[in-house]
Design a protein around this motif. Structure first.
Motif, PDB file in Angstrom:
ATOM      1  N   ALA A  15      -6.507  26.394  14.144  1.00  0.00           N
ATOM      2  CA  ALA A  15      -5.361  25.962  14.941  1.00  0.00           C
ATOM      3  C   ALA A  15      -4.101  26.193  14.128  1.00  0.00           C
ATOM      4  O   ALA A  15      -4.084  25.957  12.924  1.00  0.00           O
ATOM      5  CB  ALA A  15      -5.511  24.488  15.289  1.00  0.00           C
ATOM      6  N   LYS A  74     -10.773  21.246  18.754  1.00  0.00           N
ATOM      7  CA  LYS A  74     -10.431  20.724  17.421  1.00  0.00           C
ATOM      8  C   LYS A  74      -9.386  19.608  17.543  1.00  0.00           C
ATOM      9  O   LYS A  74      -9.491  18.585  16.857  1.00  0.00           O
ATOM     10  CB  LYS A  74      -9.906  21.851  16.537  1.00  0.00           C
ATOM     11  N   VAL A  80       0.099  16.277  12.599  1.00  0.00           N
ATOM     12  CA  VAL A  80      -0.925  15.472  13.261  1.00  0.00           C
ATOM     13  C   VAL A  80      -0.393  14.082  13.646  1.00  0.00           C
ATOM     14  O   VAL A  80      -0.954  13.415  14.520  1.00  0.00           O
ATOM     15  CB  VAL A  80      -2.161  15.365  12.332  1.00  0.00           C
ATOM     16  N   LEU A 107      -2.680  21.724  13.125  1.00  0.00           N
ATOM     17  CA  LEU A 107      -3.412  20.554  12.634  1.00  0.00           C
ATOM     18  C   LEU A 107      -3.445  20.528  11.120  1.00  0.00           C
ATOM     19  O   LEU A 107      -4.140  19.727  10.530  1.00  0.00           O
ATOM     20  CB  LEU A 107      -4.859  20.596  13.162  1.00  0.00           C
ATOM     21  N   PHE A 162      -4.072   8.265   6.351  1.00  0.00           N
ATOM     22  CA  PHE A 162      -4.286   7.699   7.679  1.00  0.00           C
ATOM     23  C   PHE A 162      -5.426   6.690   7.605  1.00  0.00           C
ATOM     24  O   PHE A 162      -6.452   6.937   6.980  1.00  0.00           O
ATOM     25  CB  PHE A 162      -4.658   8.781   8.696  1.00  0.00           C
ATOM     26  N   TRP A 166      -4.122  12.240   3.695  1.00  0.00           N
ATOM     27  CA  TRP A 166      -2.852  11.977   4.372  1.00  0.00           C
ATOM     28  C   TRP A 166      -2.528  10.489   4.455  1.00  0.00           C
ATOM     29  O   TRP A 166      -1.465  10.109   4.944  1.00  0.00           O
ATOM     30  CB  TRP A 166      -2.875  12.565   5.780  1.00  0.00           C
ATOM     31  N   ALA A 194     -14.637  20.135  12.905  1.00  0.00           N
ATOM     32  CA  ALA A 194     -13.281  19.595  13.062  1.00  0.00           C
ATOM     33  C   ALA A 194     -13.274  18.095  12.760  1.00  0.00           C
ATOM     34  O   ALA A 194     -12.349  17.583  12.126  1.00  0.00           O
ATOM     35  CB  ALA A 194     -12.773  19.859  14.479  1.00  0.00           C
ATOM     36  N   HIS A 195     -14.331  17.422  13.192  1.00  0.00           N
ATOM     37  CA  HIS A 195     -14.428  15.984  12.918  1.00  0.00           C
ATOM     38  C   HIS A 195     -14.491  15.726  11.407  1.00  0.00           C
ATOM     39  O   HIS A 195     -13.782  14.862  10.880  1.00  0.00           O
ATOM     40  CB  HIS A 195     -15.672  15.417  13.610  1.00  0.00           C
ATOM     41  N   GLN A 226      -8.992  17.656  20.020  1.00  0.00           N
ATOM     42  CA  GLN A 226      -9.686  16.478  20.538  1.00  0.00           C
ATOM     43  C   GLN A 226     -10.443  15.746  19.426  1.00  0.00           C
ATOM     44  O   GLN A 226     -10.442  14.511  19.361  1.00  0.00           O
ATOM     45  CB  GLN A 226     -10.673  16.884  21.636  1.00  0.00           C
ATOM     46  N   GLU A 227     -11.100  16.496  18.556  1.00  0.00           N
ATOM     47  CA  GLU A 227     -11.847  15.852  17.465  1.00  0.00           C
ATOM     48  C   GLU A 227     -10.914  15.093  16.524  1.00  0.00           C
ATOM     49  O   GLU A 227     -11.232  14.005  16.069  1.00  0.00           O
ATOM     50  CB  GLU A 227     -12.651  16.894  16.676  1.00  0.00           C
ATOM     51  N   TYR A 228      -9.777  15.703  16.209  1.00  0.00           N
ATOM     52  CA  TYR A 228      -8.804  15.001  15.367  1.00  0.00           C
ATOM     53  C   TYR A 228      -8.378  13.709  16.050  1.00  0.00           C
ATOM     54  O   TYR A 228      -8.322  12.641  15.442  1.00  0.00           O
ATOM     55  CB  TYR A 228      -7.582  15.892  15.085  1.00  0.00           C
ATOM     56  N   LEU A 274      -8.391   5.184   9.199  1.00  0.00           N
ATOM     57  CA  LEU A 274      -9.327   5.490  10.274  1.00  0.00           C
ATOM     58  C   LEU A 274      -9.778   4.216  10.977  1.00  0.00           C
ATOM     59  O   LEU A 274      -9.969   3.189  10.335  1.00  0.00           O
ATOM     60  CB  LEU A 274     -10.559   6.212   9.723  1.00  0.00           C
ATOM     61  N   PRO A 275      -9.951   4.277  12.302  1.00  0.00           N
ATOM     62  CA  PRO A 275     -10.441   3.092  13.015  1.00  0.00           C
ATOM     63  C   PRO A 275     -11.876   2.795  12.586  1.00  0.00           C
ATOM     64  O   PRO A 275     -12.621   3.698  12.223  1.00  0.00           O
ATOM     65  CB  PRO A 275     -10.384   3.515  14.483  1.00  0.00           C
ATOM     66  N   ALA A 316     -11.145  16.391   9.898  1.00  0.00           N
ATOM     67  CA  ALA A 316     -10.188  15.322  10.223  1.00  0.00           C
ATOM     68  C   ALA A 316     -10.425  14.116   9.315  1.00  0.00           C
ATOM     69  O   ALA A 316      -9.472  13.485   8.839  1.00  0.00           O
ATOM     70  CB  ALA A 316     -10.311  14.935  11.688  1.00  0.00           C
ATOM     71  N   ARG A 330      -9.245  14.923   5.726  1.00  0.00           N
ATOM     72  CA  ARG A 330      -7.788  14.959   5.632  1.00  0.00           C
ATOM     73  C   ARG A 330      -7.173  13.577   5.803  1.00  0.00           C
ATOM     74  O   ARG A 330      -6.113  13.302   5.249  1.00  0.00           O
ATOM     75  CB  ARG A 330      -7.235  15.932   6.675  1.00  0.00           C
ATOM     76  N   THR A 385     -11.187  11.113  16.154  1.00  0.00           N
ATOM     77  CA  THR A 385     -11.460  10.630  14.792  1.00  0.00           C
ATOM     78  C   THR A 385     -10.401   9.613  14.366  1.00  0.00           C
ATOM     79  O   THR A 385     -10.695   8.660  13.651  1.00  0.00           O
ATOM     80  CB  THR A 385     -11.480  11.815  13.796  1.00  0.00           C
ATOM     81  N   TYR A 386      -9.177   9.811  14.835  1.00  0.00           N
ATOM     82  CA  TYR A 386      -8.085   8.911  14.449  1.00  0.00           C
ATOM     83  C   TYR A 386      -7.864   7.786  15.464  1.00  0.00           C
ATOM     84  O   TYR A 386      -6.835   7.113  15.450  1.00  0.00           O
ATOM     85  CB  TYR A 386      -6.790   9.720  14.252  1.00  0.00           C
TER      86      TYR A 386
END
Lengths: 182, 268
Positions: A80, B164, B139, B133, A177, A175, A164-165, B166-168, A179-180, A168, A171, B171-172
């Protein structure tokens, strides 16, 4: 996978991978393109994608980060956002051993379909394919049929999602973040 | 009578933040953001924010190319949020500037405060998100949103990138409102593709928006599609998408806190 260093033809950041594929095709480049995400913080960890060309037509694809080859490698090369692409010229003899590796080979038009979503470029690439690759080219799906074929490959899509999961999650830590809880 | 009125009561206790996202550029995110915003504005108080701070273009879609104050100024700490809010086309529009220096001076994390501030005064926030991303700031809008709207074109790279995104998001902890197929030029197979796509996305297909000259013409006129060509086929598709985008009543916990706690600022 080792390829001798070629002569750099161009190097640039692109938002559309149709650009380097079209350049390679139009200039009938024999050599390879090195592709990497343009804005990632994890360059070393994620490796680079390589697509080789014979007279402008893609022959093999592989990804150094995931060690994948062929069609699987195209999934890993597709990122992406922008990509940094360098196009190199290299003589066919230096590429011969690589090109004889069946698991790395890709149908001529598939990189344009998978990486660029450009059926017209894919068709032009197939038309430029040598006689020996015509059969592979004729068996390729194109345009929306190629999209449907992609969507029918549940395992491939699951693989894209899982990667991708994982990316994420990795990262998120870098970053900062939160996570829930799951 | 409650002795204490939560901050979120200011807007009836309801705000939902959507990030309009895609992995690839050129899918029509800004057109979609503005069109969904205008369609939702018939029933809700809507704020649209150009959160694509590196490749901003909402100002050109909203006739705000000459805007004095933009999100860049707010993110640089040089202006209050209110100064970058413009009432246009029945919505509150927060454009972003296009200069490199504006981008360099902006502090992306301040977007959280911007969203938190505006959330107290509006029903729906739409964040036009970056097509990438690869960085924290790219993001961030997805992290701040309650749900994302994934804008797709029926091509393999667009679908792959949408997956991808959607996965990000998931995940968040961000939900998926649905997908919007945009710039569709061939409709013979699109229904089959939409059906097959739905099985991989958490939301439904909100609409299939046909490719149309009206979109380009609207952009040239500096107007959102729904203002420039409200009777066009893509405008109708966006209204249909907005109707399916049932805005949710959020819990009445203080809205601002929700966004302030969405991420932990940790640069150490």
């Amino acid at each position: 996978m080792n390829v001798p260093q070629g002569d750099l033809l161009r190097k640039r950041v692109v938002t559309d991978l149709a650009t380097p594929l079209a350049q390679a095709l139009d200039a009938a480049v024999t050599g390879y393109a090195r592709l990497e995400p343009g804005d990632t913080l994890l360059l070393d960890a994620e490796g680079v994608g390589v697509i080789t060309f014979e007279e402008g037509v893609p022959v093999v694809a592989y990804h150094t980060g995931t060690d994948s080859g062929g069609t699987d490698a195209l999934d890993d090369i597709a990122v992406a956002g922008p990509s940094r692409v360098a196009l190199y010229e290299l003589d066919g003899d230096s590429l011969a051993a690589l090109h004889d590796t069946p698991e790395l080979r890709v149908p001529p038009g598939l990189p344009a379909e998978r990486l660029a979503g450009d059926p017209a470029l894919a068709e032009r690439t197939r038309e430029a394919a040598p006689e020996s690759r015509r059969r592979a080219a004729e068996q390729e799906q194109t345009g929306l049929a190629a999209v449907e074929q992609f969507l029918e490959d549940g395992d491939r899509i699951e693989n894209i999602r899982e990667r991708a999961h994982d990316q994420a999650e990795t990262r998120a830590e870098e970053w900062g973040f939160d996570l829930p809880e799951t | 009578m409650p002795a204490f009125i939560p901050e979120s009561e200011a807007n009836g206790g309801m705000v939902e933040v959507f990030a309009v996202a895609s992995g690839k550029g050129g899918t029509g995110k800004t057109t979609s953001t503005m069109a969904l915003g205008m369609a939702l504005a018939s029933e809700h108080d809507v704020t649209v924010i150009d959160a694509d701070t590196g490749m901003a273009n909402m100002l050109f879609h909203a006739g705000l190319a000459d805007a004095d104050t933009t999100l860049h100024d707010v993110l640089a700490g040089e202006a209050a949020v209110e100064a970058a809010v413009y009432e246009r086309f029945g919505m509150s529009v927060v454009p972003c500037g296009t200069s490199l220096s504006g981008f360099q001076q902006a502090e992306p994390d301040r977007l959280r405060t911007v969203v938190a501030t505006l959330a107290a005064e509006t029903d729906v926030i739409l964040l036009d998100s970056p097509a990438a991303l690869g960085s924290r700031s790219a993001v961030l809008p997805i992290v701040l949103a309650d749900r994302i709207v994934v804008v797709l074109q029926p091509t393999i790279p667009s679908l792959s990138d949408g997956l991808k995104v959607q996965e990000y998001a998931t995940t968040y902890g961000t939900g998926v409102a649905g997908v919007l197929f945009n710039r569709v030029t061939e409709d013979e197979a699109i229904d089959r593709i939409a059906t097959k796509t739905e099985q991989y996305f958490e939301g439904e297909t909100l609409a299939t928006v046909p490719e149309s000259d009206a979109v380009r013409d609207a952009r040239r006129a500096g107007e959102p599609l729904l203002a420039h060509a409200p009777e066009s086929a893509p405008a109708a598709a966006y209204r249909k998408a907005a109707a399916r985008l049932a805005v949710r009543d959020r819990p009445v916990d203080p809205v601002a806190d929700r966004f302030r706690s969405a991420v932990i600022p940790d640069h150490s």
